[in-house]
Scaffold this active site. Structure first.
Site, PDB file in Angstrom:
ATOM      1  CD  GLU A   1      -1.800 -10.047   4.926  1.00 35.32           C
ATOM      2  OE1 GLU A   1      -1.778  -9.101   5.739  1.00 35.32           O
ATOM      3  OE2 GLU A   1      -2.367  -9.983   3.811  1.00 35.32           O
TER       4      GLU A   1
ATOM      5  CG  HIS B   1      -1.768  -1.321   1.224  1.00 33.36           C
ATOM      6  ND1 HIS B   1      -2.780  -1.616   0.338  1.00 33.36           N
ATOM      7  CD2 HIS B   1      -1.646  -2.417   2.028  1.00 33.36           C
ATOM      8  CE1 HIS B   1      -3.276  -2.823   0.599  1.00 33.36           C
ATOM      9  NE2 HIS B   1      -2.587  -3.343   1.617  1.00 33.36           N
TER      10      HIS B   1
ATOM     11  CD  GLU C   1      -2.073  -3.578   5.119  1.00 35.86           C
ATOM     12  OE1 GLU C   1      -1.375  -4.501   4.642  1.00 35.86           O
ATOM     13  OE2 GLU C   1      -3.239  -3.341   4.745  1.00 35.86           O
TER      14      GLU C   1
ATOM     15  CG  HIS D   1       0.646  -6.790   2.669  1.00 32.24           C
ATOM     16  ND1 HIS D   1      -0.291  -5.955   2.103  1.00 32.24           N
ATOM     17  CD2 HIS D   1       1.552  -7.051   1.697  1.00 32.24           C
ATOM     18  CE1 HIS D   1       0.022  -5.718   0.844  1.00 32.24           C
ATOM     19  NE2 HIS D   1       1.151  -6.382   0.569  1.00 32.24           N
TER      20      HIS D   1
END
Length: 265
Positions: free
Chosen positions: A144, A9, A23, A78
């Protein structure tokens, strides 16, 4: 070894949101720490990052850049989100790959090392048809690192010490997978490396700086020194026997937006 490091992102894309966190910010912070640890402590490793600031970059740009550079490994950082109740760590490789592939073997090593230090529930090793795993020409993994919308995971994410540990877990895995060699350093006996996060003539300002760093999970306190007959109040954020450990702490302080430097005594 050429590592393409991709904090997910960024810019106009905040990623998942929760508990006052974005995030994109957590991803970038962890990735910058990974880069710092690798280039500081290991020989013959080059790191290219998809972004080093809060900038916008689409997925195709990221994978094209990694492919054109000829990266040996692609690591995408992430955080997760679901419904506020899910929590824990998991990682992904592309779903077309078998568990006997080199990509899976690399992932197995990273998974083991990250899970040792992240204080998160282990949700296991998974596969998915994600762009960064599908369009890369080198082995690729996506991690993650907790659920940002879960209050327990988010409480950890807010700690700089936790983010440093997660970064170290990634580095431990990468160094094992690629057999990276530690840099040979010499630290003279009795040498002390101190991280100084500001020098002030006003003790109140020094105290405020120390409190700020403590709020970010970094141990800090005020010491005094006399220079040309004048008392200065320095904020010390650690003293270490090795330059490597001091550099690691220095990066933690810099990541808070505070200027800092190392003095050798």
């Amino acid at each position: 070894m050429k590592l393409y490091l991709d904090p997910g992102h960024g810019g106009t894309d905040p990623g998942a949101l929760g508990n006052g966190l974005r995030e994109k910010d957590v991803n970038l912070d962890i990735a910058l720490r990974i880069r710092s640890l690798l280039v500081t402590n290991y020989e013959n490793v080059s790191v290219m990052m998809s972004r080093t600031t809060d900038s916008t970059k689409d997925l195709q740009q990221r994978t094209n850049e990694a492919n054109n550079w000829g990266a040996d490994y692609y690591v995408s950082i992430h955080c997760n989100a679901f419904n506020g109740t899910a929590r824990g760590y998991e990682d992904f490789i592309h779903d077309a790959l078998s568990d006997a592939t080199q990509t899976a073997r690399y992932r197995d090593i990273l998974h083991e090392e990250i899970a040792k230090v992240n204080q998160l529930t282990n949700r296991g090793k998974k596969k998915a048809n994600l762009h960064v795993l599908r369009e890369t020409t080198m082995p690729a993994v996506l991690t993650e690192n907790g659920f940002i919308d879960n209050s327990q995971d988010a409480a950890l994410m807010k700690l700089s010490t936790w983010r440093q540990n997660v970064a170290q877990g990634h580095v431990n895995g990468i160094s094992r997978a690629f057999n990276l060699q530690p840099k040979q350093t010499s630290n003279p006996p009795g040498t002390l490396y101190k991280v100084i996060a500001g020098s002030f003539t006003d003790k109140t300002n020094a105290d405020e700086r120390a409190v700020f760093l403590q709020s970010r999970g970094i141990d800090a306190f005020v010491i005094t020194t006399t220079i040309s007959g004048r008392i200065w109040y320095r904020v010390q954020a650690g003293a270490f026997n090795t330059r490597e450990n001091a550099e690691q702490r220095l990066q933690e302080v810099l990541n808070t937006g505070v200027d800092a430097f190392i003095i050798v005594e």
